[in-house]
Design a protein around this motif. Structure first.
Motif: not given
Length: 684
Positions: A579-580, A514-515, A520-521, A524-526
């Protein structure tokens, strides 16, 4: 011709010469039609009455012959009856209908006696005997009397259909009286045997008599307008059926079986108990199986879906197939509601409850009752907020590798549940009657699985943050005002980068199925890490130029590490999702601008404040105060700069207000319209 024909019919009727009557009778009826408009002539009226009387006599005579032949033991007139059937087909349809009703009734007299409600054979456990009796009776009937009736009369089918009607009515009365004795095993046995019998009838007969009876009941117009309305409605219904409905079902389907529908709640209740037992088994397995074992193991490599999840949906599939064989009506809506209930229970008791507790007993575990209430009330919007508050309550305790693996496993299981629940909803709607299908909605259950996924991501993010916090705290302890030379990246940066390189690849591997949630992880962390980084930067005070330059270098190195985060130690270098990358670049740019402002000399208060506004357009007064603290300015100079900053902020606000007002004014609008008109004229 007419007079001679009527005289001939009278003689043949008295002699019961049914074989010779057919042609003259047909001829007289055709000739009689030509005289319909001359009924005011006495002689024609008399002939018409005589023909009608002959019809009545033939009907009474042939009916009496049948009753004599089948009520008594006189079987020598059977050949005559065959010819009589052909004559009846030419008479008033009601005569044939009444004769068939009587004949089919006497065929089922023995059945009514043998399976009276007081007989042992009548109950559901011996329902097979009912169907065995009619099979044998139809075989005997066709061998003895099958040749008497014309084929298009479908006598065997009529007997079978009436048998179904009688059986349905008898079982309805009997089950109502003895409803306390019906259990799910007996009910399913009776339904299965009945369904098999209805399938056998569908193979043996065409269902013509059923279709004809349905049509005759559906079309009973009282006037021409009503008839045209019914025809129009029927055409629309047929068109909608061909577009929306499923393939045509056999007319025998559920002919008897509909009597069981009021008792299908027994099946749903049994299903509910079975699912409750299955859920208890899953919970028991989770308690006896320590974290990190069996389903939760896989510290290295991809996380698998919990086996209990697959067991649940396999059970659901079997139940759905079984239920569609029972009925596709309201029972399917009840089935969907039962499925919803245990999807929610699975999400709470198996997935949510098995997430590691945050900070020992002070975290998630102590607040589980609130989560339970959220699930019960389905207030999914409050669910995430409550969960995030639970995270804040817990201490910054790191998860072990086993706990981290467990979170990833629950995340992949929740994703599988989410996707399968969407498919389940589609299948339930597809197999349910249209009037009930629209009421089936599993969106709330999908939201709950979404929330479990979000909680898993939040736990992993918090775990990553927890490891970075000591290093960020160490950053604020450095004496940045005494630094004399810019060196390599600081030790706290090395600590953060080393932690990310150690943790991220393991999580990425476990979430390989589930890439999108791994992305998303990372996002959110960044986002969270950069906010905390900026907060810690403000605490690094005072700074000299060298210290600010060293921090700028450190921030740049952290930016590089964050940009490479999704593919850290990955064999094949992948470009981070756009997005990241956007989140990292924008967030770090903010931190870099703060340091550049700190490094900038103050030649003029006005110029310095303007530069701050240019570099950080959204800069607010509290943050500007922190930047001045980082520069280590004296209080008097800080007050002057603060005053200048506020004046510039107020002037910008008033300018924006005037611009907005001018744009909204009628003069401004008129000017825009004139410019638009000129532009249109030029183009024309």
């Amino acid at each position: 011709m007419l007079v001679e024909g009527v005289d001939s019919l009278k003689v043949l009727t008295q002699q019961k010469q049914y074989g010779k009557i057919m042609l003259p009778l047909q001829a007289v009826m055709q000739v009689m039609q030509h005289f319909n408009s001359y009924m005011d002539i006495p002689q024609v009226k008399q002939l018409s009455d005589e023909v009608r009387q002959i019809h009545i006599e033939l009907a009474q005579q042939i009916t009496a012959d049948f009753k004599q032949a089948f009520s008594g033991q006189n079987s020598k007139h059977f050949n005559q009856l065959t010819e009589g059937c052909l004559v009846l087909s030419m008479l008033d349809p009601k005569v044939k209908k009444d004769l068939l009703t009587w004949f089919v009734g006497i065929q089922l007299q023995e059945y009514a006696h043998l399976f009276d409600e007081n007989q042992d054979f009548a109950w559901l456990d011996k329902i097979d005997r009912r169907y065995a009796w009619i099979k044998k009776h139809l075989l005997d009937f066709e061998s003895k009397f099958g040749t008497i009736f014309p084929q298009d009369w479908e006598i065997s089918e009529r007997i079978a259909v009436q048998f179904c009607n009688v059986t349905r009515e008898d079982l309805t009365k009997l089950m109502y009286k003895r409803r306390a004795e019906i259990d799910v095993k007996l009910l399913l046995f009776a339904i299965q045997r009945t369904s098999n019998f209805e399938t056998l009838l569908a193979k043996r007969f065409t269902g013509t008599t059923l279709e004809l009876s349905d049509m005759s009941e559906a079309k009973k117009p009282t006037n021409a307008n009503e008839e045209s309305n019914i025809a129009a409605n029927t055409a629309e219904e047929e068109q909608s059926k061909t577009e929306n409905e499923k393939p045509v079902i056999s007319p025998f389907a559920n002919l008897i079986g509909k009597c069981f529908e009021p008792y299908l709640y027994i099946y749903i209740e049994s299903l509910d108990r079975n699912l409750a037992d299955l859920m208890d088994k899953f919970i028991s397995d989770c308690k006896t199986q320590p974290p990190g074992a069996k389903d939760f193991e896989g510290i290295e490599g991809p996380s698998s879906v919990l086996s209990s999840c697959a067991d649940l949906f396999v059970f659901y599939k079997k139940c759905m197939l079984q239920c569609t064989q029972l009925s596709t009506g309201k029972i399917m809506l009840n089935l969907a509601e039962t499925f919803q209930k245990y999807l929610r229970e699975y999400a709470l008791k198996i997935l949510q409850n098995n997430l590691p507790k945050v900070g020992g007993s002070t975290g998630l575990g102590s607040s589980m009752s609130s989560i339970t209430r959220d699930f019960r009330d389905l207030s999914t919007s409050g669910f995430i907020q409550n969960f995030q508050s639970f995270l804040k309550e817990g201490e910054t305790t790191r998860f072990s590798k086993e706990e981290q693996a467990r979170i990833c496993c629950i995340l992949t299981t929740a994703e599988y549940c989410l996707e399968t629940t969407q498919q389940l909803e589609e299948k339930l709607r597809e197999k349910t009657d249209k009037c009930y299908a629209e009421k089936i909605n599993l969106s709330q259950e999908q939201d709950i699985f979404h929330n479990v996924i979000s909680n898993c991501i939040q736990l992993l993010v918090q775990d990553l943050e927890s490891a970075c916090e000591p290093a960020l705290t160490a950053m604020t302890k450095v004496q940045w005002s005494t630094l004399e030379v810019v060196g390599d990246q600081s030790s706290y940066v090395n600590t953060i980068v080393a932690h990310l390189r150690q943790t991220i690849p393991s999580i990425r591997d476990k979430l390989s199925s589930c890439r999108k949630y791994f992305t998303q992880l990372c996002v959110k962390f960044a986002s969270s890490f950069i906010v905390k980084l900026v907060q810690q930067l403000y605490k690094c005070k005072p700074l000299n130029a060298v210290g600010a330059e060293q921090l700028l270098l450190d921030v740049h190195m952290l930016k590089t590490a964050l940009l490479d985060l999704p593919s850290t130690d990955y064999q094949v270098q992948r470009k981070a999702p756009a997005t990241y990358t956007k989140v990292v670049v924008k967030g770090i740019a903010n931190a870099e601008m703060i340091l550049k402002i700190v490094m900038a000399p103050i030649e003029s208060h006005n110029d310095f404040v303007k530069q701050c506004r240019i570099r950080l357009p959204d800069l607010q007064v509290p943050e500007f105060q922190k930047i001045l603290d980082m520069k280590g300015l004296k209080k008097t100079e800080q007050l002057q700069l603060m005053e200048q900053f506020k004046q510039l902020e107020n002037s910008n606000t008033s300018l924006d207000t005037r611009n907005n007002t001018a744009q909204d004014s009628p003069e401004h609008e008129a000017g825009r319209i004139k410019r638009l008109e000129k532009l249109i004229k030029k183009r024309i």
